[in-house]
Scaffold this active site. Sequence first.
Site, PDB file in Angstrom:
ATOM      1  N   ASN A 212      51.940  29.117 -10.878  1.00  0.00           N
ATOM      2  CA  ASN A 212      52.106  29.266  -9.432  1.00  0.00           C
ATOM      3  C   ASN A 212      51.457  28.151  -8.625  1.00  0.00           C
ATOM      4  O   ASN A 212      51.430  28.199  -7.398  1.00  0.00           O
ATOM      5  CB  ASN A 212      51.587  30.635  -8.962  1.00  0.00           C
ATOM      6  CG  ASN A 212      50.069  30.764  -9.028  1.00  0.00           C
ATOM      7  OD1 ASN A 212      49.366  29.819  -9.374  1.00  0.00           O
ATOM      8  ND2 ASN A 212      49.555  31.939  -8.706  1.00  0.00           N
ATOM      9  N   LYS A 213      50.945  27.126  -9.304  1.00  0.00           N
ATOM     10  CA  LYS A 213      50.250  26.047  -8.597  1.00  0.00           C
ATOM     11  C   LYS A 213      51.247  25.048  -7.989  1.00  0.00           C
ATOM     12  O   LYS A 213      52.404  24.989  -8.372  1.00  0.00           O
ATOM     13  CB  LYS A 213      49.280  25.332  -9.532  1.00  0.00           C
ATOM     14  CG  LYS A 213      48.178  26.240 -10.078  1.00  0.00           C
ATOM     15  CD  LYS A 213      47.354  26.842  -8.972  1.00  0.00           C
ATOM     16  CE  LYS A 213      46.145  27.613  -9.486  1.00  0.00           C
ATOM     17  NZ  LYS A 213      46.497  28.871 -10.146  1.00  0.00           N
ATOM     18  N   ASN A 214      50.746  24.222  -7.063  1.00  0.00           N
ATOM     19  CA  ASN A 214      51.607  23.259  -6.377  1.00  0.00           C
ATOM     20  C   ASN A 214      52.213  22.252  -7.341  1.00  0.00           C
ATOM     21  O   ASN A 214      53.320  21.768  -7.130  1.00  0.00           O
ATOM     22  CB  ASN A 214      50.817  22.517  -5.293  1.00  0.00           C
ATOM     23  CG  ASN A 214      50.477  23.412  -4.121  1.00  0.00           C
ATOM     24  OD1 ASN A 214      50.322  24.622  -4.266  1.00  0.00           O
ATOM     25  ND2 ASN A 214      50.354  22.824  -2.951  1.00  0.00           N
ATOM     26  N   LEU A 215      51.478  21.916  -8.384  1.00  0.00           N
ATOM     27  CA  LEU A 215      51.991  21.129  -9.497  1.00  0.00           C
ATOM     28  C   LEU A 215      51.783  21.967 -10.745  1.00  0.00           C
ATOM     29  O   LEU A 215      50.655  22.329 -11.073  1.00  0.00           O
ATOM     30  CB  LEU A 215      51.261  19.788  -9.625  1.00  0.00           C
ATOM     31  CG  LEU A 215      51.764  18.829 -10.709  1.00  0.00           C
ATOM     32  CD1 LEU A 215      51.492  17.379 -10.316  1.00  0.00           C
ATOM     33  CD2 LEU A 215      51.141  19.102 -12.074  1.00  0.00           C
TER      34      LEU A 215
ATOM     35  N   GLN B  24      48.697  25.952 -13.662  1.00  0.00           N
ATOM     36  CA  GLN B  24      49.318  27.232 -14.002  1.00  0.00           C
ATOM     37  C   GLN B  24      50.608  27.414 -13.203  1.00  0.00           C
ATOM     38  O   GLN B  24      50.866  26.687 -12.240  1.00  0.00           O
ATOM     39  CB  GLN B  24      48.301  28.354 -13.717  1.00  0.00           C
ATOM     40  CG  GLN B  24      48.685  29.723 -14.211  1.00  0.00           C
ATOM     41  CD  GLN B  24      49.274  30.581 -13.114  1.00  0.00           C
ATOM     42  OE1 GLN B  24      49.216  30.236 -11.933  1.00  0.00           O
ATOM     43  NE2 GLN B  24      49.856  31.693 -13.484  1.00  0.00           N
TER      44      GLN B  24
END
Length: 393
Positions: free
Chosen positions: A191-194, A189
């Site tokens: 806002n995730k790191n990837l 999603q």
Amino acid sequence: MSSHEKTLPITPFIPFTRPHFNQETIDAVAEVLRSGWVTSGPKLAEFEAALSDYFGGRPVRCFANGTATMKIALQVAGIGPGDEVITTPISWVATSNVILSVGATPVFVDIDPVTRNIDLNKVEQAITPQTRAIMPVYLSGLPVDMDQLYSLAKTHQLRVIEDAAQAFGSQWHGQKIGSIGDLVSFSFQANKNLSTIEGGCLVFNNTEEAKLAEKFRLQGLTRHGIDAMDVDVLGGKDNLTDVNAVIGLHQLLELPKFQARRGALARQYFDAIRSELKAAGLENLPLELPVENFGDTNWHMFQVVLPLEQLQVDRAQVMTELKDLGIGTGVHYPAITGFTLYNNLGYQLSDTPIAQRIGRSILTLPLFPGMADEDIGRIAVALVGILKKYTNK
């Protein structure tokens, strides 16, 4: 404006997170759009292969979002009506909603006050003859004790569905989360790191379960030859598109840089907040910082737990004043056991008292690779200034 008037500098707003996509990623998306094949196709296959390599060769399948990954993991494990799944009350509500969606029952075990993850020492007493799985959540990317988790699962013959939505890039004793374990679910999603904007993946132990998951993600369909098809299980519409997949491919290339930057910013946070607390004479104020772990966690978020018992205001007021100072924050998460849906099902917030306290006090501060070093100092000064203003005298 007269010559003696000066324009005051505009302080930029710092959101609690912001995704980063470089020009190469933007160009790659345009190339996919021009190709005419924008739904699941060659880029999805390439992304799944790259993820499999990342996880040491384990089978990987991608899905439209991280909620679908968890629901399909439950389906693959054969979990349904009459079954119980042990999980944590401090998570995005999707974690327990998917358990309900397959007809099973979530069993909430309280959290550890330091890690803010499920307290594995309390799991065994929650196991019943109906328990089929444990679904831990790695809050902010910090994994639970994987050795203890899988020892419990082996002893009681339980499946483990790891809600590693926030833990892409995290490790356990040098092994990537996802490269070990049972069914491991990640979210991509925004806002995730990837990030693939929306999306997620499941990592499997064997190709048979991966193939079953493929059926579940697209209407239960299996194709045979050029024109034959069959449906033998009830599936949904949870496939990831090539547009999302090509973003993921480029994010994967940038992940080491992202991870290094997140770790550096987290180190600055510890130093800056402690320095400001000392300067303000608040060394004894019990503001709870995260576990200072730079080996296992991916620093998806930097969260503090406010000492509300010693403040004259609530969290909402702290967040409002930070916003007025140009600093965005978030709440991740209120305890699931306090939601009306779950109250109506018989759950009580008081059943998980540590989660109750953390859920009303936890505050997510900005953390993303595009932040400037000076942003950390600005946030620390603002937060500690508000705490000092409202600390009980």
